[in-house]
Design a protein around this motif. Sequence first.
Motif, PDB file in Angstrom:
ATOM      1  N   UNK A 184       0.816  -1.212   0.000  1.00  0.00           N
ATOM      2  CA  UNK A 184       0.000   0.000   0.000  1.00  0.00           C
ATOM      3  C   UNK A 184       0.854   1.267   0.000  1.00  0.00           C
ATOM      4  N   UNK A 185       2.134   1.143   0.323  1.00  0.00           N
ATOM      5  CA  UNK A 185       3.003   2.310   0.443  1.00  0.00           C
ATOM      6  C   UNK A 185       3.805   2.591  -0.825  1.00  0.00           C
ATOM      7  N   UNK A 186       3.587   1.807  -1.867  1.00  0.00           N
ATOM      8  CA  UNK A 186       4.391   1.954  -3.084  1.00  0.00           C
ATOM      9  C   UNK A 186       3.671   2.828  -4.107  1.00  0.00           C
ATOM     10  N   UNK A 187       4.469   3.575  -4.847  1.00  0.00           N
ATOM     11  CA  UNK A 187       3.955   4.395  -5.935  1.00  0.00           C
ATOM     12  C   UNK A 187       4.660   3.997  -7.234  1.00  0.00           C
ATOM     13  N   UNK A 188       3.989   4.175  -8.381  1.00  0.00           N
ATOM     14  CA  UNK A 188       4.564   3.682  -9.639  1.00  0.00           C
ATOM     15  C   UNK A 188       5.802   4.448 -10.086  1.00  0.00           C
TER      16      UNK A 188
END
Length: 229
Positions: free
Chosen positions: A113-117
Motif C-alpha cells: 500500500x506504500x508503493x507508488x509507480x
Amino acid sequence: LAATFSPMVTIPPELRSAVVKITVNSTPCSVTCGLGLKVEELCEITPAGERRNCSLQRSLCLTTWICGLQHVSVPAGRPLHLSCFVENNLDFGNQTYGYTWRWAPGLITTNDLLFEPLQNPLPALSLAPATEANAGTYRCDVQVRETFRLIKRIYFGLKVIPGNLVDLNFKKSLSWKQKLFGNLVVWSARNGSQEGKEHFWENEGSLKALLGMGSGLLGGVVVSLVLCC
C-alpha cells in the motif's frame, strides 16, 4: 436411513490394455522463486505397472513468485544497478515478459500500500549516481504478457550512505600509537632482519612517533630536575 449404491463402472476392453505416460521422477526447480526449469522423467506405465520407453524432458516450474526483500547499501555518488530480469526460453513458446517497477520513498518495507509507480518498463533500474533522495524500497513485478500471470515479485531495500558519514580509510582512522604498534609488529615478524629494520626506520610515521615519545620523556626529566633543585 436408505442406503444408496453407485452403479458399477464397466471398463471397456480397449482401455484395460491402455498404456499411459506419466511423470515418475523430477529434479527440483532451478530457482527458489520466480520462473525456472526442471527436468522430468516420463515413462509409459503398462496395466501390469511396468515402466517402459522412459525419456527426459525439460519443463517450466514456479515454486513461488514471491522472492522476498534484498537489502542493498551504496555510498552516495556511486552508480547502482537493480535487476529482476527473467530469461526468455524459446523452447517453451514465444511468451514474453512485462516489467513493472514501484517504490516506497525513504522506507524499507514490503507493505504494497506504500508503493507508488515508477515509469520504467525495463527489467533493470539504473541510478547513476545514487543520491540520498533515492533511498527506499523498490519493487519489481514480472508478468507473462500473453496471460498477465504474475511470475516474480522482488523487493530491493536501498540504503544510501552519505559520503561524509564515515571514512572507510582504515589507516587514517588509526591513532599514532596504533600506527607505531602496527609497525613494530611488522618489524618483529621479519625476525629483526636488516631489511625489516631499514623499512621500519624509513617509515615517516614511525620516526615521528618515536621522536615525539623521546621529546616528551626528555622534557619530563628536565622538569623533574628543576623541581627537585
